[in-house]
Design a protein around this motif. Structure first.
Motif, mmCIF file in Angstrom:
data_model
loop_
_atom_site.group_PDB
_atom_site.id
_atom_site.type_symbol
_atom_site.label_atom_id
_atom_site.label_comp_id
_atom_site.label_asym_id
_atom_site.label_seq_id
_atom_site.Cartn_x
_atom_site.Cartn_y
_atom_site.Cartn_z
ATOM 1 N N ARG A 39 -2.697 -40.132 23.409
ATOM 2 C CA ARG A 39 -2.647 -39.463 22.117
ATOM 3 C C ARG A 39 -3.104 -38.027 22.321
ATOM 4 N NH1 ARG A 39 -0.745 -43.777 20.974
ATOM 5 N NH2 ARG A 39 -0.891 -44.897 19.019
ATOM 6 N N HIS A 40 -2.196 -37.110 22.103
ATOM 7 C CA HIS A 40 -2.517 -35.688 22.177
ATOM 8 C C HIS A 40 -3.119 -35.317 23.533
ATOM 9 C CE1 HIS A 40 -1.684 -36.052 17.960
ATOM 10 N NE2 HIS A 40 -2.632 -36.947 17.860
ATOM 11 N N ARG B 164 -9.290 -37.094 18.813
ATOM 12 C CA ARG B 164 -9.480 -36.025 17.825
ATOM 13 C C ARG B 164 -10.177 -34.818 18.455
ATOM 14 N NH1 ARG B 164 -11.522 -39.991 12.976
ATOM 15 N NH2 ARG B 164 -9.452 -40.404 12.112
ATOM 16 N N GLU C 206 -8.189 -34.213 13.010
ATOM 17 C CA GLU C 206 -7.124 -34.868 13.750
ATOM 18 C C GLU C 206 -6.555 -33.832 14.712
ATOM 19 O OE1 GLU C 206 -6.549 -37.963 13.670
ATOM 20 O OE2 GLU C 206 -7.337 -38.629 11.744
ATOM 21 N N GLU D 210 -3.529 -33.182 15.552
ATOM 22 C CA GLU D 210 -2.357 -32.466 15.038
ATOM 23 C C GLU D 210 -2.719 -31.402 14.001
ATOM 24 O OE1 GLU D 210 -2.625 -36.513 13.078
ATOM 25 O OE2 GLU D 210 -2.446 -35.869 15.142
#
Length: 181
Positions: free
Chosen positions: A4-5, A36, A74, A76
């Motif tokens: 994730r990311h 995050r 977050e 994003e």
């Protein structure tokens, strides 16, 4: 594991996504929240408060000193957070994600568990939502706190949950909000 990311986080802990989601709805789920971003803000306290108000639902934060706050978002939304913070000359903002372990406690018994454990001096609790909290602490203490919470959480029916269940919970909250709007 899932990416994730650009970060690897547990996708699940051997249970079905539905079972892990149910834990978060009925008791307390323990999650790795390194997906995050963490920002450290330093500067004029009034300017920090004003910036946090402007950022609104994009972030959750806590002051750690009169002129210093830790802010979570977050991944994003991190560029939008950075863009807003650039307009505040009285604040310096730095990404400090790698310096902190972020452990989530999600569910109706999360608050009850947090009332029973002592996280001082190094743990900072941020409230993300009604039944969702994050504990931030220096990164090298993360594994120790994880083990401590697994043990302390037994009377609260704590179970480890992965990012897949958290994604599904977030999607159902957004759908529920859209239906109630």
């Amino acid at each position: 594991m899932a990416e994730r990311h650009g970060r690897r986080v547990p996708a699940h802990f051997g249970s079905s996504i539905g079972a892990e989601e149910a834990v978060c709805r009925t008791s307390v789920g323990l999650a790795d929240r390194s997906d995050r971003e963490t920002f450290e803000l330093r500067g004029d306290p009034v300017a920090i408060e004003t910036a946090l108000t402007e950022l609104g639902p994009l972030v959750w934060a806590s002051f750690i000193a009169p002129d210093r706050a830790l802010v979570r978002s977050e991944a994003e939304g991190a560029s939008e957070v950075s863009d807003v913070l650039e307009h505040y000359g009285d604040i310096s903002a730095h990404v400090r994600t790698s310096g902190y372990a972020a452990i989530g406690l999600i569910g109706p018994r999360a608050s009850e568990l947090l009332n029973e454990v002592d996280l001082t001096p190094s743990g900072l609790i941020l409230r993300e939502a009604r039944d969702a909290f994050e504990i931030l602490l220096p990164a090298d203490h993360g594994p120790e706190l994880w083990d401590f919470l697994v043990e302390a959480g037994k009377p609260f029916d704590l179970a480890c949950v992965g990012i897949d269940a958290l994604d599904r919970l977030a999607a159902s909250r957004r759908t529920g909000q859209a239906a109630s709007d």
